[in-house]
Scaffold this active site. Structure first.
Site: not given
Ligand code: ARG
Length: 459
Positions: A278, A291, A157, A284
């Protein structure tokens, strides 16, 4: 004017819209090499069986070589009016060698031709997927080897469950990708039958030798039924199904890399080579490759559903609907190969953060099960009672804002008087993983055995 290949019974050529919906050469030119290999095998067989004269066969063979080099060199003028790759190749062959080109299509139809070409193409993709998977498995094995005994939290979970080892987690993916490899291998065995010689649908009255063409193209045997041979696309669906399952595995790993590389987890650092920055936030370092893998696999699932939908309800044998098989499979194959390569690069280059993994492993009461097991073993409590006692101790630790090993013995004895100092031995995460020695368990010795088996298997 009407089509040179089939226009005999036509007085007029096609409307521009008809040509646009009908043509497939813009994409099926990717089958050029397979188409020419199939034609060469067919021509050689026609010569061998005396259907084609040696002179014509020779001219066809040389002409096809020229066509292939023109296509490979990028100076071949593909024509939409000629519909597909098959007729483009044949028309160019006619330019080059004249009338003999027209004899190549004896005892053959575009229906068995395209079925053969596409099988050859899919077979190559299966081989490519299997080598991509092998490279990824090797990268995972290297990670597992380096951190076979590093402790990290195991989750259910996405909540801390029990400590596991980094090597064990890596090896879980090795098992998944290993099954993907075996699925592709199974599909390859099943699809490796040659449709060539099925002709349009019924076979042919010419004395062809289908075993000869099958052998020449590396197939195990000719497809047994000519109707099935020209109308089946389940070899492509097998490929897409295997690709979908593999893509699902890739996406799960991609998701873990996204989570693990976050500032909140810091389980892994992705390499600069497989991260992006970024344009506004200077700090970043984003896991874009992971992704994109996670997102792109939707194209593979989509292709699988799209082709299933094309094929469902088609009466035997060939229908033009089946021309819609190729773009889906091309896109799915391109996506899969790119995703496999990107995942292999990310896994190979990433650095697991051992201190962060071990700190996380020790938090979240990850050894509560070890404590309950100890109560069963040392005090002979029924497991249900041990579970309850442990739950009370977890609640106490939570109230004190500490972890289980930080509780004082007297506090524990207040919950259950039988508890002795021996209990602290099972509350550490290293002891916990070391104790999981059951076959396939997370104990480092078990993990090393798993790694060894895979190294042997890959050679
Ligand atoms: N371009 C067609 C395809 O991809 C080739 C087969 C066409 N056969 C036919 N009888 N029209 O399926």
């Amino acid at each position: 004017q009407s089509n040179a290949m089939w226009g005999g019974r036509f007085a007029a050529g096609p409307d521009a819209i008809m040509e646009a919906i009908n043509a497939s050469v813009s994409f099926d030119k990717r089958l050029a090499a397979q188409d020419i290999a199939g034609s060469r095998a067919h021509a050689a067989m026609l010569a061998e069986t005396g259907i084609l004269s040696p002179t014509d066969a020779e001219a066809i063979r040389n002409g096809l070589c020229t066509v292939l080099s023109e296509i490979e060199a990028g100076d071949f003028a593909f024509s939409t009016a000629l519909e597909d790759i098959h007729m483009n190749v044949e028309a160019r062959l006619k330019d080059l060698i004249g009338e003999a080109a027209g004899r190549l299509h004896t005892a053959r139809s575009r229906n068995d031709q395209v079925a053969t070409d596409f099988r050859l193409w899919v077979r190559d993709q299966i081989d490519a997927a299997m080598s991509g998977l092998e490279a990824l498995i090797r990268a995972l094995l290297a990670q597992a080897d380096a951190g076979a005994d590093w402790v990290m939290p195991g989750f259910t979970h996405l909540q801390t469950a029990q400590p596991v080892t980094w090597g064990h987690h890596m090896m879980a993916y090795v098992e998944m990708f290993g099954r993907d490899m075996s699925r592709f291998a199974d599909a390859r065995v099943r699809m490796n039958e040659c449709p060539l010689g099925a002709a349009a649908l019924a076979g042919t009255s010419f004395p062809i030798d289908r075993h000869m063409t099958a052998r020449a193209l590396g197939f195990d045997r000719p497809a047994a039924n000519s109707l099935d041979a020209v109308s089946d696309r389940d070899f492509a669906l097998d490929f897409l199904s295997c690709a979908s399952i593999c893509a699902m595995h890739l996406s799960r790993l991609a998701e873990e890399l996204v989570i693990w590389s976050s500032a909140q987890f810091r389980f892994v650092a992705l390499s600069d080579r497989f991260s992006t920055g970024s344009s506004i936030m200077p700090q970043k370092k984003n896991p874009d490759a992971a992704e994109l893998i996670r997102a792109k696999i939707g194209r593979i699932f989509g292709a699988n559903v799209a082709l299933m939908t094309v094929m469902k309800g088609l009466p035997l044998a060939y229908s033009k609907d089946m021309q819609e098989d190729k773009e889906q499979v091309f896109d799915a194959a391109d996506t899969l190969m790119l995703a496999l390569a990107a995942m292999e690069g990310m896994v190979r280059d990433m650095t697991a953060n051992r201190p962060a993994l071990e700190a996380a492993a020790a938090s979240g009461f990850s050894t509560a099960t070890d404590l309950a097991d100890w109560l069963v073993r040392a005090l002979n409590l029924p497991f249900r009672e041990a579970h309850h006692v442990t739950g009370t101790l977890v609640a106490l630790a939570e109230k004190r804002n500490c972890d289980l090993p930080d509780l004082r013995l007297e506090d524990m004895r207040a919950v259950h008087p039988g508890i002795t100092a021996e209990v602290f031995g099972v509350l550490g995460v290293h002891n916990s993983v070391a104790s999981r020695v059951s076959y396939g368990g997370t104990a480092p010795e078990q993990v090393r055995t798993q790694i060894g088996r895979w190294k042997e298997r890959l050679g």
